[in-house]
Design an enzyme around this catalytic site. Structure first.
Site, PDB file in Angstrom:
ATOM      1  N   LYS A 161       0.931  -1.258  -0.095  1.00 34.17           N
ATOM      2  CA  LYS A 161      -0.021   0.109   0.137  1.00 34.17           C
ATOM      3  C   LYS A 161       0.881   1.387  -0.098  1.00 34.17           C
ATOM      4  CE  LYS A 161      -2.336  -0.941   3.701  1.00 34.17           C
ATOM      5  NZ  LYS A 161      -1.655  -2.215   4.079  1.00 34.17           N
ATOM      6  N   ARG A 163      -9.896   0.398   9.018  1.00 36.05           N
ATOM      7  CA  ARG A 163      -9.413  -0.936   9.176  1.00 36.05           C
ATOM      8  C   ARG A 163     -10.323  -1.872   9.962  1.00 36.05           C
ATOM      9  NH1 ARG A 163      -3.567   0.019   8.894  1.00 36.05           N
ATOM     10  NH2 ARG A 163      -2.318  -1.951   9.049  1.00 36.05           N
TER      11      ARG A 163
HETATM   12  P1  ADP Z   1       1.228  -2.160   8.075  1.00 35.60           P
HETATM   13  O1  ADP Z   1      -0.216  -1.987   7.385  1.00 35.60           O
HETATM   14  O2  ADP Z   1       2.269  -2.499   7.164  1.00 35.60           O
HETATM   15  O3  ADP Z   1       1.079  -2.946   9.236  1.00 35.60           O
HETATM   16  P2  ADP Z   1       0.748   0.672   8.820  1.00 35.60           P
HETATM   17  O4  ADP Z   1       1.791   1.642   8.787  1.00 35.60           O
HETATM   18  O5  ADP Z   1      -0.498   0.669   8.265  1.00 35.60           O
HETATM   19  O6  ADP Z   1       1.299  -0.704   8.699  1.00 35.60           O
HETATM   20  O7  ADP Z   1       0.155   0.377  10.510  1.00 35.60           O
HETATM   21  C1  ADP Z   1       0.972   0.182  11.559  1.00 35.60           C
HETATM   22  C2  ADP Z   1       0.252  -0.112  12.798  1.00 35.60           C
HETATM   23  O8  ADP Z   1      -0.556   1.153  12.996  1.00 35.60           O
HETATM   24  C3  ADP Z   1      -0.684  -1.127  13.084  1.00 35.60           C
HETATM   25  O9  ADP Z   1      -0.169  -2.415  12.911  1.00 35.60           O
HETATM   26  C4  ADP Z   1      -1.834  -0.574  13.933  1.00 35.60           C
HETATM   27  O10 ADP Z   1      -1.306  -1.002  15.163  1.00 35.60           O
HETATM   28  C5  ADP Z   1      -1.736   0.715  13.900  1.00 35.60           C
HETATM   29  N1  ADP Z   1      -2.789   1.343  12.772  1.00 35.60           N
HETATM   30  C6  ADP Z   1      -2.535   2.052  11.581  1.00 35.60           C
HETATM   31  N2  ADP Z   1      -3.768   2.221  10.958  1.00 35.60           N
HETATM   32  C7  ADP Z   1      -4.554   1.913  11.872  1.00 35.60           C
HETATM   33  C8  ADP Z   1      -6.031   2.092  11.895  1.00 35.60           C
HETATM   34  N3  ADP Z   1      -6.793   2.664  10.918  1.00 35.60           N
HETATM   35  N4  ADP Z   1      -6.846   1.453  13.085  1.00 35.60           N
HETATM   36  C9  ADP Z   1      -6.123   1.079  13.983  1.00 35.60           C
HETATM   37  N5  ADP Z   1      -4.950   1.028  13.912  1.00 35.60           N
HETATM   38  C10 ADP Z   1      -3.990   1.394  12.895  1.00 35.60           C
END
Ligand code: ADP
Length: 192
Positions: free
Chosen positions: A14, A89
């Protein structure tokens, strides 16, 4: 305004594809992962709360991420469209996003869902952990926990948007350019 959700499990590409898509379509990139990591770097109260949750591979509470997205939408009144990456999410986040966009008289144009096998995801994340400086990428059990959170809570987001016929599956394995071309072709079909 044309708004896109780039959807898929952790490690599905992504972030990589977002950078290319925002440049090609002039969209504002909203990544909740990036926003949360910026809060952690600045050691804000929100960042301190989020860090321990993220280090366990769990999801940060809905109110926290919805609040961040709401502020980001307010802060960008001139945007031609938004690219949501890592958000929504959960179904609750999806419903909250639809309401926020509705208030701006806009909506989600398409949900592009990247398809990658679990073993490929784990390999990519472990590789990324060698250089990303992200603590959640260096430990295989945290990576598996993130994939489990995705299966338990996030994969249903695709079902939520399917009821409005907004989801398109795109193969997330192949070269970065091939995947980008496939995403662009789906966007172009729906933008016109
Ligand atoms: P990846 O999808 O590669 O795991 P991200 O950078 O999107 O990495 O997210 C890292 C962490 O941030 C997730 O594992 C979660 O703990 C938190 N996070 C990110 N976006 C959300 C969201 N929309 N809702 C809840 N937690 C989130």
């Amino acid at each position: 305004m044309f708004n896109i959700i780039l959807f898929g499990p952790p490690g599905s590409g992504k972030g990589t594809q977002s950078e290319k898509l925002i440049a090609a379509y002039g969209l504002k990139h909203l990544s909740t992962g990036d926003l949360l990591r910026s809060e952690i770097t600045r050691q804000t109260p929100l960042g301190l709360e989020a860090k321990s949750i993220m280090d366990r591979g769990q999801l940060v509470p809905d109110e926290v991420v919805v609040g961040m997205i709401s502020s980001a939408l307010e802060a960008n009144p001139q945007a031609q469209g938004f690219l949501f990456d890592g958000f929504p999410r959960t179904v609750a986040q999806s419903e909250a996003l639809d309401k926020l966009l509705n208030l701006k008289n806009t909506s989600i144009g398409v949900v592009l869902a990247l398809q990658v096998t679990e073993e490929e995801l784990v390999q990519r994340l472990l590789n990324r952990g060698l250089t990303s400086g992200r603590s959640d990428d260096t430990n295989e059990s945290v990576i598996r926990a993130r994939i489990k959170e995705y299966q338990d809570k996030t994969s249903v987001v695709a079902d939520y948007y399917s009821q409005f016929d907004k989801v398109v599956n795109v193969k997330g394995e192949g070269s970065v350019e091939e995947i980008f071309a496939a995403l662009c072709s789906e966007i172009d079909k729906r933008m016109s």
